[in-house]
Design a protein around this motif. Sequence first.
Motif, PDB file in Angstrom:
ATOM      1  N   ASP A 332     -51.255  61.151 -70.698  1.00 44.95           N
ATOM      2  CA  ASP A 332     -51.803  62.294 -71.424  1.00 44.95           C
ATOM      3  C   ASP A 332     -52.415  63.319 -70.478  1.00 44.95           C
ATOM      4  O   ASP A 332     -53.160  62.968 -69.557  1.00 44.95           O
ATOM      5  CB  ASP A 332     -52.876  61.838 -72.405  1.00 44.95           C
ATOM      6  CG  ASP A 332     -52.306  61.037 -73.571  1.00 44.95           C
ATOM      7  OD1 ASP A 332     -51.074  60.969 -73.673  1.00 44.95           O
ATOM      8  OD2 ASP A 332     -53.102  60.478 -74.352  1.00 44.95           O
ATOM      9  N   ARG A 333     -52.044  64.593 -70.710  1.00 45.49           N
ATOM     10  CA  ARG A 333     -52.604  65.745 -70.004  1.00 45.49           C
ATOM     11  C   ARG A 333     -52.404  65.699 -68.491  1.00 45.49           C
ATOM     12  O   ARG A 333     -53.119  66.359 -67.743  1.00 45.49           O
ATOM     13  CB  ARG A 333     -54.095  65.908 -70.337  1.00 45.49           C
ATOM     14  CG  ARG A 333     -54.338  66.426 -71.736  1.00 45.49           C
ATOM     15  CD  ARG A 333     -55.772  66.302 -72.162  1.00 45.49           C
ATOM     16  NE  ARG A 333     -56.103  64.914 -72.465  1.00 45.49           N
ATOM     17  CZ  ARG A 333     -55.802  64.308 -73.604  1.00 45.49           C
ATOM     18  NH1 ARG A 333     -55.165  64.956 -74.552  1.00 45.49           N
ATOM     19  NH2 ARG A 333     -56.143  63.044 -73.812  1.00 45.49           N
ATOM     20  N   GLY A 353     -50.116  66.497 -74.415  1.00 42.34           N
ATOM     21  CA  GLY A 353     -50.651  67.572 -73.582  1.00 42.34           C
ATOM     22  C   GLY A 353     -50.172  67.562 -72.151  1.00 42.34           C
ATOM     23  O   GLY A 353     -50.669  68.330 -71.323  1.00 42.34           O
ATOM     24  N   THR A 374     -46.589  68.548 -75.613  1.00 41.92           N
ATOM     25  CA  THR A 374     -45.998  68.322 -74.292  1.00 41.92           C
ATOM     26  C   THR A 374     -45.157  69.533 -73.908  1.00 41.92           C
ATOM     27  O   THR A 374     -44.356  70.018 -74.704  1.00 41.92           O
ATOM     28  CB  THR A 374     -45.114  67.060 -74.308  1.00 41.92           C
ATOM     29  OG1 THR A 374     -45.892  65.964 -74.787  1.00 41.92           O
ATOM     30  CG2 THR A 374     -44.595  66.747 -72.922  1.00 41.92           C
TER      31      THR A 374
END
Length: 696
Positions: A332-333, A353, A374
């Motif tokens: 994530d991210r 993300g 994404t």
Amino acid sequence: MALDFSGQNLRGRNFKGRQDLAGANFSYADIRGANFTVANLRSANFSHAKAGVQHHWVIFLVLVSWFLSGLSEFLWFINGFLVSRIFNTSNTSGLALMGWTAFIVLIAFFFVAIRQGVGAFVITLAITTAFTIAFTITAVVAENIGVIAGVITIVGAIAVGIVIAGVIAVAATIVGAIATAIAIAAAGVITAAVAVIGTVAVTVAGVITTAEVVTAAAAVIGTVAVTVTGALLSFYIGWQAVEGDEQYSFVRNFAVNFAATGGTSFRGANLTSADFTQATLKSTNFRNAILILTLWYQAKMLDLIRPGLTYLQNSQVRQLLTTGQGQDNNFDRQNLRGLNLQKANLADTSFIGADLSEANLQDADLSRAKLKQTQLYATDLTGATLTGAYIEDWGITRETKLHGVRCEYVFMRLPTKENPDPLRKPDNKQEVFADGDFADFIQPIFDTLDLYHNQGVDPRAMAIAFKNLAENHPEAQLEIVAMEKRGEDKILLRAKTAAGSDKSQLSAEYFDDYNQLKVLSQSQQLLLVEKSDRIRNLENMITTALQQPKFYTQGDTKVSDISGINIQGSSNVSGIAGSGSVANLGTISGNVNIALNQLPDSPEADEPGIKELLTQLQEAISQSSDLPETDKADALLQVKALAEAGTNPQESTNQKTAKNAITMLKGIFSGLPAVATLVESTNNLLPAIAKLFGLG
């Protein structure tokens, strides 16, 4: 024709800066110590190549590790000797107490260093030492010095024992750990172990031969015990550091960077699409290298390279790149831009993300992957499996390759306990996408800009911000195609864009504008709105969308040709007066004249300064026949604000004031005909004024 160096001995060769190495074949070559700094190695083949340091540098590193290991053992010997004072009956009580203190400190150190890291012990040591010193000073200055003389002796012995044992233990451990890490990085665990065993043996022999100094057999045993235990602790920490233990990362980084000094260098090289399959890369320098779509499958010792700030510094990413196995992981991210993940197993993996733009995901398994928000701009998903993926608000463009994607169904939202299958597509759970259907299904939203508002929606601010964005970027050809309510106070505004538009930049600019507009007062917003029917219409559409689950716009929503205002900078707008409270126009003009007279004249006669430009602006506003009296008053108030800020135009507060005033002037003038004299004048004056304030 690409150069062929396959299987050759290229140890120590200098390829620095060469531009003719694109596509070159270095497979199975020995490139230890070779220099590829800033070379063009696009699509070069380094599969099965052997990088790293040459033999003479390995020998040097081993010798350095032996020296550091010996230094570490010497320090441990000092602590051992200090502890041995416990067993010497001829010692004074102060020395014995010092020995007991050192013994307790070392036990605490071994425990804390293993469980919490050396850093935690350093903090504890600093606090303990500070309290001990403070107590000693207090004892010294006490009134009855004779009564507490014994206390001073005791506290002093304890303080010396704590400081000496603690500081030496930390220094010995770090030096020994670095020695171990260097040896492992250069020649492996066995060499590191031999170095430690050798230096321990020499130290122990030295202790035994100087037994007459220590006198007691128990003292010798105590010294040896401390020395050996310290050596084992240093070896353990050095080994854990190389294995990737984050609490010892400083040891690992120092050792790996030092070991890579004489190794293969790809610093600043262009390694786009280069192939390092099964290459050995220990002690290799990749700082500042371009690593787009570089293939690392089954590359060896990638954890012992010098990665710099590239994605190779992330151990989780290195593991994914070398194994191709990322199932059920969490990214994530994270910035995964340009990774080569062809055929990777990414089933059930979370990329919420994350940035996977320009990545190679050909034939990758993304079944049930979480792709919420994404970024997949220009990503190659050819042949990838997306069945069951969650694609809420993901970012794709026409450059995103979806040819041959295998997908039976997707979900348009993330799952919840209440709804484990949210917004499944196709809607009928008995149906699945046929071959090629998914690309056709997703095609309509290829080039939309999705502006998601998740709290406290302000329709008027949205309308103004979107109109402003369309005016600033006419090349994007923004056109609202849908508005969707989500929850009680959330809304998604979706706009069609021209091919090639930078959606990331557009989104960032829009929300920067929108967030500033939200904090403006209603009267300030109305001043901006009243000049534009388009803004009012868009505001009404957004309000309507908030009142029903789904709302698609009808009719003409193209706004790329709208002329209007530009809201920038701080929302702290000064000097704004509503039309209902406008002072006498003559009084305002007089106040503007007073403010202008406070400004200095331009030092250059042929180049107007702030005073001259604002004077021209005041005259253009006052003489305009197209501007109503109330608008003239509002405009002159902004000129007055500019004049007051012009006394120190480079001061940050004054710059903000100037930016806001210029913004408001643009809003006031936006409703005028394009051929109006005032519009022609301000189109030249406002940019020049902004430049003098350092805004242009």
